[in-house]
Enzyme design. Sequence first.
Site, PDB file in Angstrom:
ATOM      1  N   ASP A   1     -41.932   4.546   8.741  1.00 22.97           N
ATOM      2  CA  ASP A   1     -41.946   5.939   9.193  1.00 22.97           C
ATOM      3  C   ASP A   1     -42.125   6.864   7.997  1.00 22.97           C
ATOM      4  OD1 ASP A   1     -41.232   7.856  11.605  1.00 22.97           O
ATOM      5  OD2 ASP A   1     -40.215   8.618   9.812  1.00 22.97           O
TER       6      ASP A   1
ATOM      7  N   TYR B   1     -42.910  14.095   2.868  1.00 27.83           N
ATOM      8  CA  TYR B   1     -42.064  13.237   2.037  1.00 27.83           C
ATOM      9  C   TYR B   1     -42.621  13.084   0.625  1.00 27.83           C
ATOM     10  CZ  TYR B   1     -40.106  11.881   6.597  1.00 27.83           C
ATOM     11  OH  TYR B   1     -39.534  11.886   7.851  1.00 27.83           O
TER      12      TYR B   1
ATOM     13  N   LYS C   1     -46.684  12.215  10.108  1.00 27.99           N
ATOM     14  CA  LYS C   1     -46.382  13.451  10.828  1.00 27.99           C
ATOM     15  C   LYS C   1     -47.221  14.621  10.322  1.00 27.99           C
ATOM     16  CE  LYS C   1     -41.659  11.701  11.088  1.00 27.99           C
ATOM     17  NZ  LYS C   1     -41.733  10.754   9.954  1.00 27.99           N
TER      18      LYS C   1
ATOM     19  N   HIS D   1     -44.330  17.292  13.333  1.00 26.10           N
ATOM     20  CA  HIS D   1     -43.075  17.120  12.603  1.00 26.10           C
ATOM     21  C   HIS D   1     -41.980  18.068  13.093  1.00 26.10           C
ATOM     22  CE1 HIS D   1     -41.512  15.635   8.449  1.00 26.10           C
ATOM     23  NE2 HIS D   1     -40.532  15.744   9.307  1.00 26.10           N
TER      24      HIS D   1
END
Length: 327
Positions: free
Chosen positions: A45, A50, A79, A112
């Site tokens: 994921d 990130y 996302k 997201h």
Amino acid sequence: MAVETFTTASGGELPSLGLGLWKLENEKVGPIARRAIELGYRHFDSACDYGNEPAAGAALEQAVTDGLCRREDLWVTSKLWNTYHAPQNVRPAIERTLSDLRLDYLDLYLIHFPISLRFVPFEKRYPPGWFFEPNADEPAMEFDPTPLHETWRAMEELVDAGLAKHIGVCNYGTAMLHDLLNYARVRPDVLQVELHPLLTQERLVRFARERDVTVTGFSPLGAPSYVSSGRAAEDESLLTHGTVKEIAARHSKTPAQVLLRWGVQRGTAVIPKTSSLDRLEENIALFDFELSADQMQRITALNENRRFNDPGAFCEDLFNTFCPIYD
């Protein structure tokens, strides 16, 4: 160890346990991802925000090249970030993610947050983060007036183009999910939200289940990921809670394994994050025991509606902008 899967409405086989890549430093992503694959993880994921998708992509590509797994055995999620909600920005966003992850397609692409922010070009800053101008005298989030239904139409086109096999949403409540299901041409396969025994979200999980939307819970262990940022207190950890420890002892398992088993056994996928090779092995050992109905109920009864990941709190604290989405 074989990981159980959940079948989504469109026939996808979502592994019930995945590795969350949030807050994993770039230098740790490669060894962690490779070891995860060796142990049997197939669900990863990720997200643009990130900041570690290139490192993750290199590790996944090398694992396939080395014969540890096949690409078709993997389930890779990413996302759409808030700054790319305008329809013309959705495809370029996934194409950048695919390039970073060294993939031809994503198994799952999620919105997201239901928060549309002003566009930041890739060449200006990537990942763009929450601020529009981080170096401004008074930096803040700047909203963009893109309706969610327009973003979803662009997400559907990604499925048409073969860039994403499945699409879904993160951080949606029942009202937003209900609305989405009323207009979606390509239905959302997955809803990803914060889920743990302090935030069970029973009504939302039930509604999603009844509408055939598979649910994934992030932060399935609760507080640990949020202590360092001040969003949780040390004494809120479920890993030291008496009820969880007692049930763990009865099964000769760790508290973390019990918490993850609770999530999977209630029919939700879980995506714990860890930078520890030992914890990777611990977290996947979920499928050789089962909690009793009484134990499931006792853990569920710990609910306090305690949300750690709340834009209505952290956006004001960290990004100088009041942005509630759950009220």
